[in-house]
Write an enzyme that holds these catalytic residues in place. Structure first.
Site, PDB file in Angstrom:
ATOM      1  N   SER A   1       0.860  -1.262   0.198  1.00 50.03           N
ATOM      2  CA  SER A   1       0.120  -0.112  -0.248  1.00 50.03           C
ATOM      3  C   SER A   1       0.672   1.273   0.032  1.00 50.03           C
ATOM      4  CB  SER A   1      -1.043  -0.033   1.209  1.00 50.03           C
ATOM      5  OG  SER A   1      -0.250  -0.131   2.471  1.00 50.03           O
TER       6      SER A   1
ATOM      7  N   THR B   1      -1.527   3.700   3.270  1.00 48.93           N
ATOM      8  CA  THR B   1      -0.973   5.077   3.591  1.00 48.93           C
ATOM      9  C   THR B   1       0.098   5.023   5.000  1.00 48.93           C
ATOM     10  OG1 THR B   1      -2.824   6.511   3.115  1.00 48.93           O
ATOM     11  CG2 THR B   1      -1.183   7.467   4.581  1.00 48.93           C
TER      12      THR B   1
ATOM     13  N   THR C   1       1.832   7.138   0.062  1.00 45.03           N
ATOM     14  CA  THR C   1       0.935   6.095  -0.401  1.00 45.03           C
ATOM     15  C   THR C   1       1.092   5.761  -1.809  1.00 45.03           C
ATOM     16  OG1 THR C   1      -1.400   5.257  -0.104  1.00 45.03           O
ATOM     17  CG2 THR C   1      -1.051   7.671  -0.833  1.00 45.03           C
TER      18      THR C   1
ATOM     19  N   ARG D   1      -6.677   8.836 -10.334  1.00 44.13           N
ATOM     20  CA  ARG D   1      -7.189   9.224  -8.996  1.00 44.13           C
ATOM     21  C   ARG D   1      -6.052   9.463  -7.997  1.00 44.13           C
ATOM     22  NH1 ARG D   1      -6.743   7.144  -3.431  1.00 44.13           N
ATOM     23  NH2 ARG D   1      -8.673   7.813  -2.359  1.00 44.13           N
TER      24      ARG D   1
ATOM     25  N   THR E   1      -5.669   8.406   7.234  1.00 42.26           N
ATOM     26  CA  THR E   1      -5.348   7.197   6.563  1.00 42.26           C
ATOM     27  C   THR E   1      -6.792   6.815   6.304  1.00 42.26           C
ATOM     28  OG1 THR E   1      -4.609   5.021   6.463  1.00 42.26           O
ATOM     29  CG2 THR E   1      -5.384   5.562   8.603  1.00 42.26           C
ATOM     30  N   GLY E   2      -7.011   5.855   5.065  1.00 39.80           N
ATOM     31  CA  GLY E   2      -8.358   5.509   4.729  1.00 39.80           C
ATOM     32  C   GLY E   2      -8.811   5.900   3.532  1.00 39.80           C
TER      33      GLY E   2
END
Length: 338
Positions: free
Chosen positions: A88, A198, A216, A226, A249-250
């Site tokens: 990630s 991240t 990230t 994106r 994060t997320g």
């Protein structure tokens, strides 16, 4: 004489009333002043997720020797950027839907100087390119081909970041996935593993100065082009050396919508603890769209100038790593949906 006495009496009463009114107003007015308090000579570094523990150890090689927080956070997040097993962040990151690994990163120092890159391909350490944007250009953000050109002109080497493991998983995903955004597909990958997406890191050095970094490879199998919150100052990261710093994060789209990290710092300015500030930011996401919030993960992590830290997330499972001169731990954040 009588009229003079009345005039003096009325003047005294009027002045008293004005004084009382002024005092009452002053008492009821919200406090706006902020007095920064710094814990010096006690460096600390915190970062998102359990893999942040190894990153913190690298950052501590700088902080433990009296180094600057900015150098520490850059060195720290370079660890997961170069780890092919961390899918990630950086090298080995899962690609977009067209099979391209694209990277986002930002960095910010104690003087509000900041640099960022987004949609960057072929460079192992986007965090170092972001720092170079901050220090060598009048800009804050470079993206895409321009960011790559800048990196190559400044000595970075072009590399293939798509590892055999990530490529094989992407090809397997293509067998069943349609080329369109699918709600929540980015948060649970084939095989059931979570897509953490991240590392955000915040440090305070021995001088009491703060810096942060965020890097990230973004959501797995995202639409090409994106960009999430991670490279956006105020969303994925924000540092105010008087108050504190925060990272996230997320699902970045939700963080961007509330300018999340900046919000957390401003809540700390209002004397909220780091954890409480993170909780209030999470609740703002929930209040904005309760139904959608139940199916995603967003977490915030914060550190204030007193050396206090805290985190909070939408869902259970958000971990974060903490390193001081005495301890190195991984802790679990509080969460909204029980």
């Amino acid at each position: 004489m009588s009229n003079r006495r009345k005039f003096v009496k009325q003047s005294i009463l009027s002045s008293a009333a004005m004084l009382v009114g002024k005092n009452l107003f002053a008492h009821s007015a919200p406090r706006t002043e902020f007095t920064p308090v710094t814990v010096k000579d006690n460096p600390i570094v915190i970062s998102t997720w359990d893999f942040g523990k190894a990153a913190n150890e690298a950052a501590w090689q700088v902080l433990g020797k009296g180094g600057r927080a900015l150098d520490a956070v850059e060195k720290g997040v370079m660890v997961p950027e170069a780890d092919p097993n961390n899918q990630s962040v950086g090298y080995g990151g899962r690609p977009d839907r067209d099979g391209h690994v694209t990277l986002d990163a930002c960095i910010m120092d104690e003087n509000s100087k900041c640099g960022s890159v987004a949609f960057l391909e072929h460079i192992m350490h986007p965090i170092s390119v972001a720092r170079m944007v901050m220090e060598k250009t009048p800009h804050v953000m470079l993206v895409g081909e321009g960011a790559l050109q800048f990196a190559l002109e400044n000595g970075f080497k072009k590399q293939n970041l798509l590892t055999p493991k990530s490529e094989a998983e992407w090809k397997e995903w293509l067998k069943t996935s349609k080329y369109k955004p699918v709600n929540n597909i980015e948060n649970m990958l084939p095989g059931g593993e979570k897509n953490h997406d991240t590392i955000g890191m915040i440090a305070m050095d021995g001088a009491g100065n703060m810096s942060g970094a965020c890097t990230t490879s973004g959501m797995a199998y995202k639409l090409r082009g994106r960009v999430g919150d991670s490279p956006i100052i105020g969303a994925g990261l924000y540092v105010d050396n008087e108050v504190g710093a925060a990272t996230s994060t997320g699902v970045g789209e939700e963080v961007i919508r509330i300018v999340g990290s900046h919000l957390v710092v401003e809540l700390m300015r209002q004397s909220h603890t780091p954890e409480d500030a993170c909780r209030l930011a999470v609740e703002r996401i929930v209040n904005r769209n309760p139904a959608a919030a139940k199916d995603i993960q967003v977490g915030f992590l914060a550190l204030n100038k007193k050396g206090e830290y805290g985190a909070y997330a939408l869902q259970k499972g958000f971990s974060y790593a903490v390193k001081t001169g005495k301890n190195s731990t991984v802790e679990q954040a509080g969460y909204h949906f029980k």
